[in-house]
Design a protein around this motif. Structure first.
Motif, PDB file in Angstrom:
ATOM      1  N   SER A  31       0.546  -1.137   0.250  1.00  0.00           N
ATOM      2  CA  SER A  31      -0.064  -0.253  -0.017  1.00  0.00           C
ATOM      3  C   SER A  31       1.017   1.349  -0.331  1.00  0.00           C
ATOM      4  O   SER A  31       0.269   2.314  -0.616  1.00  0.00           O
ATOM      5  CB  SER A  31      -1.174  -0.227   1.130  1.00  0.00           C
ATOM      6  OG  SER A  31      -0.354  -0.159   2.406  1.00  0.00           O
ATOM      7  N   GLY A  32       2.233   1.247   0.590  1.00  0.00           N
ATOM      8  CA  GLY A  32       2.808   2.839   0.267  1.00  0.00           C
ATOM      9  C   GLY A  32       2.819   2.869   1.450  1.00  0.00           C
ATOM     10  O   GLY A  32       3.439   3.994   1.540  1.00  0.00           O
ATOM     11  N   LYS A  33       1.969   2.879   2.277  1.00  0.00           N
ATOM     12  CA  LYS A  33       2.004   3.366   3.693  1.00  0.00           C
ATOM     13  C   LYS A  33       3.013   3.230   4.854  1.00  0.00           C
ATOM     14  O   LYS A  33       4.145   2.029   5.123  1.00  0.00           O
ATOM     15  CB  LYS A  33       1.253   2.795   4.506  1.00  0.00           C
ATOM     16  CG  LYS A  33      -0.192   2.757   4.033  1.00  0.00           C
ATOM     17  CD  LYS A  33      -1.559   2.679   5.146  1.00  0.00           C
ATOM     18  CE  LYS A  33      -3.249   2.876   4.569  1.00  0.00           C
ATOM     19  NZ  LYS A  33      -4.287   2.595   5.120  1.00  0.00           N
ATOM     20  N   LYS A  34       3.722   4.307   5.698  1.00  0.00           N
ATOM     21  CA  LYS A  34       5.200   3.839   6.059  1.00  0.00           C
ATOM     22  C   LYS A  34       4.603   4.053   8.005  1.00  0.00           C
ATOM     23  O   LYS A  34       3.389   5.183   7.618  1.00  0.00           O
ATOM     24  CB  LYS A  34       6.177   5.237   5.928  1.00  0.00           C
ATOM     25  CG  LYS A  34       6.835   4.693   4.611  1.00  0.00           C
ATOM     26  CD  LYS A  34       7.714   5.866   4.271  1.00  0.00           C
ATOM     27  CE  LYS A  34       8.749   5.334   2.528  1.00  0.00           C
ATOM     28  NZ  LYS A  34       9.800   6.174   2.862  1.00  0.00           N
ATOM     29  N   GLN A  35       5.175   3.673   8.833  1.00  0.00           N
ATOM     30  CA  GLN A  35       4.729   3.760  10.290  1.00  0.00           C
ATOM     31  C   GLN A  35       5.868   5.130  10.320  1.00  0.00           C
ATOM     32  O   GLN A  35       6.402   5.580  10.323  1.00  0.00           O
ATOM     33  CB  GLN A  35       6.025   3.092  10.759  1.00  0.00           C
ATOM     34  CG  GLN A  35       5.640   1.521  10.667  1.00  0.00           C
ATOM     35  CD  GLN A  35       4.212   0.826  11.642  1.00  0.00           C
ATOM     36  OE1 GLN A  35       4.030   1.320  12.362  1.00  0.00           O
ATOM     37  NE2 GLN A  35       3.626   0.007  11.108  1.00  0.00           N
ATOM     38  N   PRO A  36       4.561   5.928  11.518  1.00  0.00           N
ATOM     39  CA  PRO A  36       4.890   7.225  11.874  1.00  0.00           C
ATOM     40  C   PRO A  36       6.260   6.819  12.851  1.00  0.00           C
ATOM     41  O   PRO A  36       6.525   5.733  13.250  1.00  0.00           O
ATOM     42  CB  PRO A  36       3.860   7.460  12.882  1.00  0.00           C
ATOM     43  CG  PRO A  36       3.468   6.627  12.895  1.00  0.00           C
ATOM     44  CD  PRO A  36       3.338   5.257  11.679  1.00  0.00           C
ATOM     45  N   LEU A  37       7.520   8.215  12.285  1.00  0.00           N
ATOM     46  CA  LEU A  37       8.827   8.384  13.437  1.00  0.00           C
ATOM     47  C   LEU A  37       8.416   8.642  15.075  1.00  0.00           C
ATOM     48  O   LEU A  37       7.278   9.356  15.284  1.00  0.00           O
ATOM     49  CB  LEU A  37       9.639   9.176  12.529  1.00  0.00           C
ATOM     50  CG  LEU A  37      10.048   8.810  11.220  1.00  0.00           C
ATOM     51  CD1 LEU A  37      10.683   9.593  10.149  1.00  0.00           C
ATOM     52  CD2 LEU A  37      10.943   7.387  11.353  1.00  0.00           C
ATOM     53  N   LYS A  38       8.693   7.822  16.011  1.00  0.00           N
ATOM     54  CA  LYS A  38       8.989   8.223  17.173  1.00  0.00           C
ATOM     55  C   LYS A  38       9.694   9.482  17.430  1.00  0.00           C
ATOM     56  O   LYS A  38      11.144   8.983  16.853  1.00  0.00           O
ATOM     57  CB  LYS A  38       8.852   6.493  17.686  1.00  0.00           C
ATOM     58  CG  LYS A  38       7.861   5.849  17.717  1.00  0.00           C
ATOM     59  CD  LYS A  38       8.387   4.103  18.901  1.00  0.00           C
ATOM     60  CE  LYS A  38       7.280   3.327  18.239  1.00  0.00           C
ATOM     61  NZ  LYS A  38       6.917   2.112  18.760  1.00  0.00           N
ATOM     62  N   LYS A  39       9.374  10.080  18.234  1.00  0.00           N
ATOM     63  CA  LYS A  39      10.764  11.299  18.543  1.00  0.00           C
ATOM     64  C   LYS A  39      10.843  10.471  19.887  1.00  0.00           C
ATOM     65  O   LYS A  39      10.712  10.928  21.033  1.00  0.00           O
ATOM     66  CB  LYS A  39       9.697  12.702  19.001  1.00  0.00           C
ATOM     67  CG  LYS A  39       9.133  13.200  17.409  1.00  0.00           C
ATOM     68  CD  LYS A  39       8.243  14.305  17.430  1.00  0.00           C
ATOM     69  CE  LYS A  39       7.976  14.296  16.687  1.00  0.00           C
ATOM     70  NZ  LYS A  39       7.067  15.676  16.747  1.00  0.00           N
ATOM     71  N   SER A  40      11.995   9.222  20.278  1.00  0.00           N
ATOM     72  CA  SER A  40      13.467   9.423  20.940  1.00  0.00           C
ATOM     73  C   SER A  40      14.381   9.664  20.285  1.00  0.00           C
ATOM     74  O   SER A  40      14.427   9.729  19.867  1.00  0.00           O
ATOM     75  CB  SER A  40      12.312   8.477  21.453  1.00  0.00           C
ATOM     76  OG  SER A  40      12.815   7.379  20.430  1.00  0.00           O
ATOM     77  N   LYS A  41      15.191   9.234  22.066  1.00  0.00           N
ATOM     78  CA  LYS A  41      16.883   8.921  21.472  1.00  0.00           C
ATOM     79  C   LYS A  41      16.676   8.087  20.756  1.00  0.00           C
ATOM     80  O   LYS A  41      16.247   6.612  20.703  1.00  0.00           O
ATOM     81  CB  LYS A  41      17.157   8.911  22.941  1.00  0.00           C
ATOM     82  CG  LYS A  41      18.458   8.757  22.816  1.00  0.00           C
ATOM     83  CD  LYS A  41      18.721   8.093  24.254  1.00  0.00           C
ATOM     84  CE  LYS A  41      20.241   7.506  23.879  1.00  0.00           C
ATOM     85  NZ  LYS A  41      20.622   6.618  24.962  1.00  0.00           N
ATOM     86  N   SER A  42      17.552   8.129  18.909  1.00  0.00           N
ATOM     87  CA  SER A  42      17.658   7.083  18.370  1.00  0.00           C
ATOM     88  C   SER A  42      18.551   6.245  19.357  1.00  0.00           C
ATOM     89  O   SER A  42      19.703   6.709  19.590  1.00  0.00           O
ATOM     90  CB  SER A  42      18.552   7.151  17.650  1.00  0.00           C
ATOM     91  OG  SER A  42      19.823   7.993  17.623  1.00  0.00           O
TER      92      SER A  42
END
Length: 125
Positions: A31-42
């Motif tokens: 479907s081309g959907k991507k997971q939203p990025l989490k805003k935390s320490k990588s």
């Protein structure tokens, strides 16, 4: 328990199934959907490897638990020896998966504890 809570609990439980995870990943790719990025320490590369090891251990344990050969022999009335053999085989997979998971968890905790001091403030590199 309300229907929404029950459905949420079911989705949470089924989310641990490796077949469900593969299916959702394939559906996201198609479907081309991507997971939203989490805003935390990588996490560092070593932490990423340990997290992947934890996931692998969890998935191996789930494959052992959800083994269709064991469940089929159990519910189809196979002889005691066949069921015991399949239960042993599944149990070995579960034990290996749990051991792999726990080893990676302990290593990850050691890394995370060493990266913070007593006050919980990140050490400066």
């Amino acid at each position: 328990m309300k229907l929404k809570e029950l459905w949420g609990a079911f989705k949470n439980f089924i989310g641990y199934c490796p077949y469900y995870k593969v299916g959702t990943q394939v559906a996201e790719k198609v479907s081309g959907k991507k997971q939203p990025l989490k805003k935390s320490k990588s996490p560092t590369d070593e932490e990423k490897n340990l997290i992947e090891g934890m996931k692998t251990g969890r998935n191996i344990a789930l494959i052992g638990f959800l083994c269709p050969i064991f469940w089929t022999s159990l519910f189809m009335g196979s002889s005691k020896d066949v069921v015991l053999f399949n239960a042993t085989h599944s149990g070995i997979f579960i034990a290996i998966g749990v051991a792999l998971y726990l080893i990676n968890v302990s290593k990850l905790r050691k890394i995370q504890e060493s990266s913070t001091d007593i006050k919980g403030i990140a050490k400066q590199p």
